[in-house]
Design a protein around this motif. Structure first.
Motif, mmCIF file in Angstrom:
data_model
loop_
_atom_site.group_PDB
_atom_site.id
_atom_site.type_symbol
_atom_site.label_atom_id
_atom_site.label_comp_id
_atom_site.label_asym_id
_atom_site.label_seq_id
_atom_site.Cartn_x
_atom_site.Cartn_y
_atom_site.Cartn_z
ATOM 1 N N ASN A 33 33.569 62.541 5.569
ATOM 2 C CA ASN A 33 34.410 62.349 6.758
ATOM 3 C C ASN A 33 35.846 62.823 6.547
ATOM 4 N N SER A 34 36.074 63.675 5.563
ATOM 5 C CA SER A 34 37.444 64.122 5.295
ATOM 6 C C SER A 34 37.976 65.021 6.405
ATOM 7 N N LYS A 35 37.073 65.599 7.207
ATOM 8 C CA LYS A 35 37.512 66.473 8.298
ATOM 9 C C LYS A 35 37.060 65.939 9.651
ATOM 10 N N ALA A 36 36.855 64.627 9.727
ATOM 11 C CA ALA A 36 36.411 64.005 10.977
ATOM 12 C C ALA A 36 37.454 64.118 12.077
ATOM 13 N N LEU A 38 38.796 66.712 13.137
ATOM 14 C CA LEU A 38 38.627 67.961 13.875
ATOM 15 C C LEU A 38 37.533 67.829 14.926
ATOM 16 N N GLY A 39 37.820 68.278 16.120
ATOM 17 C CA GLY A 39 36.818 68.261 17.171
ATOM 18 C C GLY A 39 36.878 67.015 18.033
ATOM 19 N N ARG A 40 35.893 66.895 18.920
ATOM 20 C CA ARG A 40 35.811 65.770 19.849
ATOM 21 C C ARG A 40 35.031 64.626 19.205
ATOM 22 N N GLU A 41 35.231 63.433 19.727
ATOM 23 C CA GLU A 41 34.514 62.269 19.199
ATOM 24 C C GLU A 41 33.023 62.382 19.502
ATOM 25 N N ALA A 307 43.449 78.955 19.704
ATOM 26 C CA ALA A 307 44.180 77.817 19.146
ATOM 27 C C ALA A 307 43.272 76.611 19.001
ATOM 28 N N THR A 308 43.493 75.851 17.932
ATOM 29 C CA THR A 308 42.737 74.627 17.646
ATOM 30 C C THR A 308 43.717 73.501 17.403
ATOM 31 N N CYS A 309 43.463 72.358 18.030
ATOM 32 C CA CYS A 309 44.318 71.187 17.817
ATOM 33 C C CYS A 309 43.801 70.392 16.621
ATOM 34 N N PHE A 310 44.672 70.118 15.658
ATOM 35 C CA PHE A 310 44.313 69.399 14.440
ATOM 36 C C PHE A 310 44.715 67.923 14.507
ATOM 37 N N THR A 311 45.229 67.468 15.633
ATOM 38 C CA THR A 311 45.639 66.071 15.769
ATOM 39 C C THR A 311 44.647 65.345 16.663
ATOM 40 N N PRO A 318 39.949 70.279 21.904
ATOM 41 C CA PRO A 318 40.633 70.700 20.674
ATOM 42 C C PRO A 318 40.301 72.125 20.248
ATOM 43 N N PHE A 319 39.115 72.634 20.633
ATOM 44 C CA PHE A 319 38.762 74.015 20.323
ATOM 45 C C PHE A 319 39.002 74.895 21.543
#
Length: 352
Positions: A33-36, A38-41, A307-311, A318-319
């Motif tokens: 889960n280190s990159k959880a 990123l992306g939608r829930e 562009a990708t949102c990382f927050t 986000p993508f």
């Protein structure tokens, strides 16, 4: 923390997928889960890959390593380092427990990416469990087997939406014999113009970034070529730890605050007036922005990129939104590999 033994847990993963199919239960695929962020829930039952771990095969003479998806990325990097080799694309970890599967699912590459290639360029083959409960072997362990319509590389950056990756074979390369990092006092516009000029010359550059104040460059190769390049370019020696801090987002720029956006852009754009504090990477092809300004993705698209949102939570999309034709292809691929929409539904796009 207790260290899990290496083992093949593919049967357990397959059984959980079959049960999910019977019960029509969506699955949320995860490793550490280190990159959880990123992306939608994603709502669904957790399918944890970390029990399926271990280096299956590593032949330093063939420059190929094969590992199970739940293998800690640090284990792979340590094995390669012991033999003087590396993953050239420098995938970030964002945590000590990051897995090989997460590296493939997110497809993130580090500072060396423009000069050697992205994660997908080093994927030779994979094993995959589809949304129909079928086990597929894709590609192989040598470059000659990687040709035509390569599904293995389509899995890179798919965020688990196409299937459960169980194993991956990767091409690796020898570590550079010599490495030197330097910094130069150049404003952004002059730095980008200078990098464009250097890019047309046979210089051993393997990373280039600008934080708004200084240009940072990494030189790698034989000792003679690196020394000659340093004498030609000048600059002050820089601690090589800078690149890991940049890659893992530990620089002060990435501290909490405004939403973080990653812009992937053509590398020939030069200086840009953007509505945000920015950090330039990949010699200009990657721009990190800290901003709450609207329409960042529209701006990126107008510049020929995305562009990708990382927050987490800062954007409903986000993508970068897909053009209708691309969305149709994504849906068709999803329908082929995951017809019931079992895996990570909506992680990338609400339509998927």
């Amino acid at each position: 923390m207790q260290v899990e033994p290496d083992r093949d847990a593919s049967d357990a993963l397959l059984e959980q997928i079959h049960q999910a199919l019977e019960n029509a239960t969506p699955l949320r695929i995860q490793g550490s889960n280190s990159k959880a962020f990123l992306g939608r829930e994603v709502a669904g039952e957790v399918l944890d890959t970390r029990a399926h771990r271990g280096i299956v095969h590593y032949d330093p003479t063939e420059l190929v390593i094969t590992a199970r998806a739940g293998t800690p990325l640090s284990d792979v990097l340590a094995a390669l380092d012991a033999c003087g080799q590396m993953l050239p694309c420098e995938p970030p970890s964002f945590g000590s427990e990051a897995t090989v599967g997460g590296m493939i699912a997110t497809g993130l590459s580090g500072p060396r990416r423009p000069w050697v290639g992205a994660v997908r360029d080093f994927v030779l083959g994979t094993r995959l469990i589809t949304g129909s409960g079928k086990v597929l072997r894709l590609g192989g362990e040598v470059m000659k087997n990687v040709a035509g319509y390569d599904v293995s590389r389509l899995l890179v950056g798919s965020f688990g939406c196409l299937g459960v990756l169980t194993e991956v074979s990767l091409k690796v390369l020898p570590k550079p014999r010599h490495c030197l990092s330097i910094s130069l006092d150049l404003p952004p516009a002059q730095a980008l113009d200078t990098l464009t000029e250097w890019g047309q010359q046979p210089l051993p550059i393997s990373a280039a970034a600008h934080d708004g104040q200084r240009l940072y460059v990494r030189l790698e190769g034989g000792e003679g070529s690196v020394t000659a390049a340093h004498q030609r370019l000048g600059g002050e020696p820089l601690d090589s730890a800078f690149w890991a801090a940049l890659n893992e987002q530990r620089l002060a720029f990435f501290d909490e605050g405004l939403p973080l956006w990653r812009l992937s852009l053509p590398n020939n754009l030069g200086p840009l007036t953007l509505p945000a504090e920015q950090l330039i990477d990949w010699a200009g092809a990657q721009r990190w922005l800290k901003t709450d300004a609207p329409d960042i993705q529209s701006l990126a698209q107008a510049l020929g990129g995305h562009a990708t949102c990382f927050t987490p939570g800062a954007s409903d999309t986000p993508f970068q939104p897909l053009a209708p034709a691309l969305l149709r292809y994504h849906r068709q691929l999803k329908a082929q590999l995951d017809p019931q929409g079992l895996f990570n539904p909506g992680r990338m796009y609400a339509e998927l």
